[in-house]
Design a protein around this motif. Structure first.
Motif, PDB file in Angstrom:
ATOM      1  N   LEU A 166       0.829  -1.203   0.000  1.00 40.07           N
ATOM      2  CA  LEU A 166       0.000   0.000   0.000  1.00 40.07           C
ATOM      3  C   LEU A 166       0.867   1.257   0.000  1.00 40.07           C
ATOM      4  CD1 LEU A 166      -2.789   1.248   0.100  1.00 40.07           C
ATOM      5  CD2 LEU A 166      -2.786   0.939   2.581  1.00 40.07           C
ATOM      6  N   ALA A 167       1.903   1.264   0.823  1.00 41.91           N
ATOM      7  CA  ALA A 167       2.786   2.430   0.889  1.00 41.91           C
ATOM      8  C   ALA A 167       3.446   2.696  -0.458  1.00 41.91           C
ATOM      9  CB  ALA A 167       3.842   2.216   1.970  1.00 41.91           C
ATOM     10  N   GLY A 168       3.826   1.623  -1.161  1.00 42.26           N
ATOM     11  CA  GLY A 168       4.465   1.786  -2.458  1.00 42.26           C
ATOM     12  C   GLY A 168       3.564   2.457  -3.478  1.00 42.26           C
ATOM     13  N   LEU A 169       2.275   2.104  -3.478  1.00 42.51           N
ATOM     14  CA  LEU A 169       1.345   2.732  -4.408  1.00 42.51           C
ATOM     15  C   LEU A 169       1.121   4.198  -4.062  1.00 42.51           C
ATOM     16  CD1 LEU A 169      -1.427   0.043  -5.022  1.00 42.51           C
ATOM     17  CD2 LEU A 169       0.704   0.410  -6.249  1.00 42.51           C
ATOM     18  N   LEU A 170       1.038   4.494  -2.769  1.00 46.29           N
ATOM     19  CA  LEU A 170       0.822   5.873  -2.348  1.00 46.29           C
ATOM     20  C   LEU A 170       1.987   6.771  -2.763  1.00 46.29           C
ATOM     21  CD1 LEU A 170      -0.697   5.223   1.188  1.00 46.29           C
ATOM     22  CD2 LEU A 170      -1.904   6.134  -0.814  1.00 46.29           C
ATOM     23  N   VAL A 171       3.204   6.233  -2.694  1.00 45.41           N
ATOM     24  CA  VAL A 171       4.379   6.999  -3.122  1.00 45.41           C
ATOM     25  C   VAL A 171       4.272   7.381  -4.591  1.00 45.41           C
ATOM     26  CG1 VAL A 171       6.862   6.798  -3.587  1.00 45.41           C
ATOM     27  CG2 VAL A 171       5.957   6.124  -1.364  1.00 45.41           C
ATOM     28  N   GLU A 172       3.629   6.534  -5.391  1.00 42.86           N
ATOM     29  CA  GLU A 172       3.473   6.800  -6.825  1.00 42.86           C
ATOM     30  C   GLU A 172       2.337   7.785  -7.117  1.00 42.86           C
ATOM     31  OE1 GLU A 172       5.579   5.704  -8.970  1.00 42.86           O
ATOM     32  OE2 GLU A 172       6.621   4.185  -7.767  1.00 42.86           O
ATOM     33  N   GLY A 173       1.630   8.238  -6.083  1.00 46.38           N
ATOM     34  CA  GLY A 173       0.517   9.151  -6.282  1.00 46.38           C
ATOM     35  C   GLY A 173      -0.762   8.468  -6.704  1.00 46.38           C
ATOM     36  N   CYS A 196      -5.590   5.202  -3.502  1.00 44.80           N
ATOM     37  CA  CYS A 196      -5.719   3.874  -2.883  1.00 44.80           C
ATOM     38  C   CYS A 196      -6.919   3.767  -1.952  1.00 44.80           C
ATOM     39  CB  CYS A 196      -4.441   3.528  -2.118  1.00 44.80           C
ATOM     40  SG  CYS A 196      -3.009   3.263  -3.177  1.00 44.80           S
ATOM     41  N   GLN A 197      -7.903   4.637  -2.112  1.00 43.40           N
ATOM     42  CA  GLN A 197      -9.085   4.569  -1.256  1.00 43.40           C
ATOM     43  C   GLN A 197      -9.796   3.226  -1.379  1.00 43.40           C
ATOM     44  OE1 GLN A 197     -12.735   6.757  -2.837  1.00 43.40           O
ATOM     45  NE2 GLN A 197     -11.115   7.810  -4.007  1.00 43.40           N
ATOM     46  N   ALA A 198      -9.611   2.537  -2.505  1.00 46.62           N
ATOM     47  CA  ALA A 198     -10.291   1.261  -2.731  1.00 46.62           C
ATOM     48  C   ALA A 198      -9.357   0.064  -2.597  1.00 46.62           C
ATOM     49  CB  ALA A 198     -10.935   1.251  -4.114  1.00 46.62           C
ATOM     50  N   VAL A 199      -8.188   0.251  -1.970  1.00 49.75           N
ATOM     51  CA  VAL A 199      -7.313  -0.874  -1.631  1.00 49.75           C
ATOM     52  C   VAL A 199      -7.611  -1.238  -0.175  1.00 49.75           C
ATOM     53  CG1 VAL A 199      -4.948  -1.711  -1.395  1.00 49.75           C
ATOM     54  CG2 VAL A 199      -5.534  -0.148  -3.261  1.00 49.75           C
ATOM     55  N   THR A 200      -8.228  -2.392   0.023  1.00 51.28           N
ATOM     56  CA  THR A 200      -8.760  -2.767   1.328  1.00 51.28           C
ATOM     57  C   THR A 200      -7.839  -3.737   2.052  1.00 51.28           C
ATOM     58  OG1 THR A 200     -11.003  -2.549   0.437  1.00 51.28           O
ATOM     59  CG2 THR A 200     -10.755  -3.752   2.523  1.00 51.28           C
ATOM     60  N   PRO A 201      -7.361  -3.404   3.264  1.00 49.90           N
ATOM     61  CA  PRO A 201      -6.612  -4.376   4.071  1.00 49.90           C
ATOM     62  C   PRO A 201      -7.566  -5.395   4.693  1.00 49.90           C
ATOM     63  CG  PRO A 201      -6.093  -2.090   4.677  1.00 49.90           C
ATOM     64  CD  PRO A 201      -7.343  -2.060   3.862  1.00 49.90           C
TER      65      PRO A 201
END
Length: 306
Positions: free
Chosen positions: A72-79, A82-87
């Protein structure tokens, strides 16, 4: 920023080892190195589209573990939105076990983990992302029910719908084809979908023709170092691959799909988008790893082939 490209798909942690060659059945080899690298076809394609200029949103699931946090952190760094990436607290994140040999070919085993929790309901819950999108991308590393829902919802909304049928083990459900604008298999996936042996440009044309007859809007068969074959109702066009020194082919196909989608989203023609995706994919094989190998828009614009 409103996402123009929405990816419904997988997030995996890639566990990558390099060895002189791929092991045979029952054989143990000494590897040369081992690394953990963020991957998963869905996440790879989202990262590719983002690095190559598109606003992107990701729909998927990760586990309630350290890998999930890292993915998740990796995707956020790319901008990436991720509101729909569910843990999912009680499930491990997906992983891919990858062996890369000295000729840069790879063999991969995937364990779905939290990716198996992506469902029609979880996609429907973030329908506003699909409504806002211009391009929707799916693959086959999440349950078929979720893929079918996303494809058909994309068609209902009049979006450009891309399916990368990877990893394909057999034919697609027949009712999927009418929802697909661009079906993008590689040679082995085209063979799995059609039952035809796909090992040349001529056989790729036969497979593409069959996929068009099944109802796909347009077909792009990626051919690795031989480029790609575009097929529609008007005929075929071959796009040669730029010449580069290959190091690792992992995520080359994902980079092509993400680059192609990003180019379509910014208004390029499909032929311009194919050429752009091929340069991005060529650059990706010159570096090791999945997401670490994906180039930026500036790198693609500055590319000069060998």
């Amino acid at each position: 920023m409103q996402a123009k490209v929405v990816v419904v798909g997988s997030l995996n942690m890639d566990l990558v080892t390099r060895a002189p060659r791929l092991p045979r059945g029952g054989e143990t080899l000494h590897g040369d190195s081992f690394v953990t690298v963020p991957g998963g076809k869905g996440a790879n394609q989202a990262v590719a589209a983002a690095r190559l200029g598109a606003p992107v949103a990701m729909i998927g699931c990760v586990g309630g573990d350290a890998y999930g946090e890292q993915l998740l952190a990796g995707l956020l760094v790319e901008g990436i939105d991720c509101q729909a990436v569910t843990p999912i607290a009680d499930v491990a994140s997906g992983v891919a076990l990858i062996v890369v040999d000295d000729s840069s070919q790879n063999a991969i085993v995937i364990v779905a983990g939290a990716n198996g929790r992506v469902s029609p309901a979880s996609v429907q819950a973030v329908d506003h992302l699909l409504v806002q999108a211009e391009v929707i991308i799916c693959q086959l590393e999440v349950p078929n029910e979720a893929v079918a829902f996303a494809l058909k919802r994309g068609r209902e909304l009049g979006k450009t719908v891309i399916l990368n049928p990877a990893p394909a083990s057999g034919p697609l459900p027949s009712d999927w084809y009418a929802a697909i604008d661009y079906l993008i298999p590689n040679e082995s996936e085209a063979q799995a979908l059609t039952g035809l042996v796909v090992d040349s440009r001529a056989s790729a044309e036969q497979a593409a023709s069959q996929l068009l007859a099944m109802g796909a809007g347009k077909v792009i068969v990626t051919l690795g170092a031989q480029g790609s074959l575009f097929a529609d109702g008007q005929g075929f066009e071959h796009f040669p691959a730029p010449q580069v020194k290959a190091v690792d082919t992992t995520a080359a196909g994902d980079t092509f799909v993400g680059g192609f989608a990003a180019a379509l989203a910014r208004g390029d023609t499909e032929r311009q988008a194919i050429a752009f995706g091929q340069v991005a994919a060529a650059l990706s094989v010159t570096a090791a790893g999945a997401q670490p190998s994906i180039p930026t828009l500036k790198e693609v614009q500055a590319f000069t082939p060998l």
